[in-house]
Scaffold this motif. Structure first.
Motif, PDB file in Angstrom:
ATOM      1  N   ARG A 118       0.835  -1.197   0.000  1.00  0.00           N
ATOM      2  CA  ARG A 118       0.000   0.000   0.000  1.00  0.00           C
ATOM      3  C   ARG A 118       0.882   1.264   0.000  1.00  0.00           C
ATOM      4  O   ARG A 118       1.844   1.372   0.771  1.00  0.00           O
ATOM      5  CB  ARG A 118      -0.920   0.000   1.216  1.00  0.00           C
ATOM      6  N   VAL A 119       0.526   2.219  -0.881  1.00  0.00           N
ATOM      7  CA  VAL A 119       1.252   3.490  -0.979  1.00  0.00           C
ATOM      8  C   VAL A 119       0.489   4.541  -0.185  1.00  0.00           C
ATOM      9  O   VAL A 119      -0.731   4.715  -0.360  1.00  0.00           O
ATOM     10  CB  VAL A 119       1.394   3.931  -2.446  1.00  0.00           C
ATOM     11  N   ASP A 120       1.214   5.240   0.707  1.00  0.00           N
ATOM     12  CA  ASP A 120       0.603   6.285   1.525  1.00  0.00           C
ATOM     13  C   ASP A 120       0.791   7.632   0.810  1.00  0.00           C
ATOM     14  O   ASP A 120       1.898   8.160   0.732  1.00  0.00           O
ATOM     15  CB  ASP A 120       1.255   6.319   2.902  1.00  0.00           C
ATOM     16  N   LYS A 121      -0.309   8.163   0.316  1.00  0.00           N
ATOM     17  CA  LYS A 121      -0.255   9.414  -0.430  1.00  0.00           C
ATOM     18  C   LYS A 121       0.268  10.573   0.422  1.00  0.00           C
ATOM     19  O   LYS A 121       1.042  11.415  -0.047  1.00  0.00           O
ATOM     20  CB  LYS A 121      -1.649   9.751  -0.984  1.00  0.00           C
ATOM     21  N   ALA A 122      -0.173  10.613   1.657  1.00  0.00           N
ATOM     22  CA  ALA A 122       0.173  11.744   2.528  1.00  0.00           C
ATOM     23  C   ALA A 122       1.673  11.836   2.780  1.00  0.00           C
ATOM     24  O   ALA A 122       2.246  12.926   2.866  1.00  0.00           O
ATOM     25  CB  ALA A 122      -0.577  11.609   3.837  1.00  0.00           C
ATOM     26  N   LYS A 152      12.991  16.289  -7.033  1.00  0.00           N
ATOM     27  CA  LYS A 152      12.926  16.028  -5.595  1.00  0.00           C
ATOM     28  C   LYS A 152      11.733  16.776  -4.992  1.00  0.00           C
ATOM     29  O   LYS A 152      11.477  17.920  -5.309  1.00  0.00           O
ATOM     30  CB  LYS A 152      14.225  16.479  -4.924  1.00  0.00           C
ATOM     31  N   GLY A 153      11.004  16.098  -4.112  1.00  0.00           N
ATOM     32  CA  GLY A 153       9.874  16.718  -3.437  1.00  0.00           C
ATOM     33  C   GLY A 153       8.556  16.580  -4.172  1.00  0.00           C
ATOM     34  O   GLY A 153       7.504  17.032  -3.677  1.00  0.00           O
ATOM     35  N   THR A 154       8.563  15.967  -5.359  1.00  0.00           N
ATOM     36  CA  THR A 154       7.317  15.788  -6.113  1.00  0.00           C
ATOM     37  C   THR A 154       6.374  14.879  -5.336  1.00  0.00           C
ATOM     38  O   THR A 154       6.764  13.835  -4.818  1.00  0.00           O
ATOM     39  CB  THR A 154       7.602  15.176  -7.498  1.00  0.00           C
ATOM     40  N   THR A 155       5.102  15.273  -5.273  1.00  0.00           N
ATOM     41  CA  THR A 155       4.087  14.489  -4.568  1.00  0.00           C
ATOM     42  C   THR A 155       3.614  13.343  -5.434  1.00  0.00           C
ATOM     43  O   THR A 155       3.946  13.247  -6.624  1.00  0.00           O
ATOM     44  CB  THR A 155       2.880  15.374  -4.206  1.00  0.00           C
ATOM     45  N   LEU A 156       2.798  12.471  -4.841  1.00  0.00           N
ATOM     46  CA  LEU A 156       2.251  11.345  -5.612  1.00  0.00           C
ATOM     47  C   LEU A 156       1.369  11.853  -6.752  1.00  0.00           C
ATOM     48  O   LEU A 156       1.435  11.337  -7.871  1.00  0.00           O
ATOM     49  CB  LEU A 156       1.460  10.417  -4.679  1.00  0.00           C
ATOM     50  N   ASP A 157       0.562  12.870  -6.472  1.00  0.00           N
ATOM     51  CA  ASP A 157      -0.285  13.441  -7.530  1.00  0.00           C
ATOM     52  C   ASP A 157       0.574  13.989  -8.662  1.00  0.00           C
ATOM     53  O   ASP A 157       0.223  13.859  -9.849  1.00  0.00           O
ATOM     54  CB  ASP A 157      -1.164  14.568  -6.972  1.00  0.00           C
ATOM     55  N   GLY A 158       1.711  14.585  -8.281  1.00  0.00           N
ATOM     56  CA  GLY A 158       2.612  15.125  -9.307  1.00  0.00           C
ATOM     57  C   GLY A 158       3.213  14.038 -10.163  1.00  0.00           C
ATOM     58  O   GLY A 158       3.360  14.198 -11.383  1.00  0.00           O
TER      59      GLY A 158
END
Length: 500
Positions: A118-122, A152-158
């Motif tokens: 499971r991937v934690d988006k937060a 670096k620092g890109t979120t999952l949505d990104g």
């Protein structure tokens, strides 16, 4: 001279300005005639150009609606079961009926991250700049490499957004918060699609997204392979990597499994409407040309001078100029010749091997000339007959208008007309030019240059004449003034003597 000293009639008591003005009216008469001639030429030029615009409109219609096969040869397509297959047909498609059985619909390959990872988006955040390198195989078997630079620092949505926007990758990806899993689907259908992780950095990155690859050069894990469409057309079984494919000009779109019959036929209405539109446009053009050729010329109504306009209302000016500019092209040889040639283009039989019996003249497909000579060659359509002829042999109808040939007799009606229109427009342009041309480039323009030169010279002359009149009246005033002074001197002298 421009600096002539002008003296009003103080000594003579005459209204010198009015006298000179009246004298100049007579002197200006030749100038007014030049300006009227100039106006007539400008009106004639504008009327010629209006005729060219009219002819160009007919030529544009012929090209777009009659000459282009895609406009004349439209097809109607029907499917007996649109939940199985739908279809469209190009102008080159034959009129056929195809029995289609869909055994398998094409599907896209899908890759799902591991359910246990499971991937934690937060908490997800890229910890260092990385370039993802993926070897992509598309449904046609071609391979290309997709390179995606992730900061670096890109979120999952990104990350998901970057995967979706990369054209070389060609996927649709999303993250499901409920399950914590990532889904990647190839936008294209087909059995050959694959995504291979090209280096360890890419393997490590996808591990953070829940995929379980362990080494570079591996297919992305969690794959459900895509499938090719499996179809049988008129007994011939075949496969396609896409649910949309084209065979003999007919484009089929598979929707689901089952059977259907797809029928292709000529769109009679489309061809009929194109031809009817041509007839309407042709009739409009010849009617307007005939009207120009026959328009009354009112020679007693000359273009108004500026002084005449000052004495009239706007409505009076409008009504006067309506008659003054009437008949600018009356009996014009260029237009008369064009009209005669266009009638010949339309009436003359089209010869050639591609023209079958019964399709060599407009009258044979239901288009005849009005029997009323006042109509000036107007075309009349027998709609029922025209539709029957289109149904009987649409290709022959098309060739009647568009056949090419070495001689005029072998050319279709549309080609003949376009040749005539092109030649006529060229002749009119030599006579009246077009808006982007200078006056030096066409006959009326050169006449206008000459008239403008004459007007300039005459206006200079009028200035000299007006100055001469003022000099003469000034001399007269000065003479009268001297005479008056002498008379007063003598009166005073004689008066003084008597008193003494």
């Amino acid at each position: 001279m421009a600096n002539t000293l002008r003296i009003s009639g103080l000594a003579s008591g005459m209204d010198i300005d009015q006298i000179v003005k009246d004298l100049m009216k007579v002197e200006r008469m030749p100038l007014d005639k030049l300006k009227q001639k100039k106006q007539l030429l400008e009106w004639q030029r504008d009327d010629y150009r209006a005729m060219n615009t009219l002819l160009q409109g007919l030529d544009d219609y012929l090209f777009s609606n009659i000459t282009l096969q895609s406009s004349m040869f439209k097809k109607t397509v029907s499917s007996s079961n649109e939940s199985v297959v739908t279809a469209t047909a190009g102008s080159s498609a034959a009129n056929v009926a195809a029995a289609i059985q869909v055994n398998q619909v094409a599907t896209s390959a899908v890759w799902l991250s591991d359910a246990t990872k499971r991937v934690d988006k937060a908490s997800f955040s890229v910890d260092a700049d990385v370039t993802l390198t993926i070897n992509v195989t598309n449904r046609d078997g071609t391979t290309k490499q997709a390179a995606i630079a992730v900061k670096k620092g890109t979120t999952l949505d990104g990350v998901i957004a970057q995967l979706n926007s990369n054209l070389d990758l060609g996927v649709s990806a999303f993250y499901d918060e409920q399950t914590g899993r990532v889904s990647i689907m190839k936008k294209e259908t087909g059995a050959q699609a694959s995504l291979v992780l090209a280096d360890q950095a890419t393997v490590d990155f996808f591990a953070q997204l829940g995929f379980t690859n362990t080494a570079a050069g591996q297919e992305l894990t969690g794959k459900t392979a895509g499938k090719d469409a499996d179809i049988t057309i008129n007994g011939l079984r075949t496969t396609r990597s896409s649910n949309t494919f084209t065979i003999n000009g007919v484009t089929y779109t598979v929707k689901g499994t089952g059977t259907a019959t797809v029928s292709v036929a000529t769109d009679v209405d489309a061809m009929f409407n194109a031809i009817k539109g041509f007839v309407d446009k042709y009739n409009e053009v010849i009617a307007k040309i005939n009207a120009e050729l026959k328009e009354e010329r009112y020679r007693d109504y000359r273009p108004l001078t500026d002084e005449q306009k000052e004495e009239m209302t706007e409505k009076q000016i409008e009504l006067w100029e309506e008659k003054a500019r009437s008949g600018m092209l009356r009996g014009d040889s260029i237009l008369s010749s064009a009209l005669s040639q266009m009638r010949m283009n339309v009436y003359t039989k089209v010869e050639g091997a591609n023209i079958p019996s019964g399709f060599s003249q407009l009258a044979q497909i239901g288009i005849t000339t009005s029997s009323n000579y006042l109509d000036g060659g107007k075309l009349i359509i027998d709609e029922t007959k025209l539709r029957e002829k289109i149904k009987e042999n649409p290709d022959a109808v098309y060739q009647l208008f568009n056949q090419d040939g070495a001689t005029d007799a072998e050319k279709g009606i549309a080609r003949r007309l376009r040749d005539t229109i092109k030649a006529t427009i060229g002749k009119i342009e030599q006579k009246a030019g077009k808006t982007i041309w200078t006056n030096q480039q066409f006959a009326i323009g050169r006449d206008l240059i000459e008239i403008n030169d004459q007007i300039d010279r005459f206006e200079d002359r009028l200035k000299q004449i007006e100055d001469r009149y003022y000099r003469q009246f000034t001399a007269m005033e000065e003479a009268i003034q001297r005479a008056n002074q002498q008379s007063m001197y003598l009166m005073n002298a004689f008066g003084g003597g008597m008193q003494g």
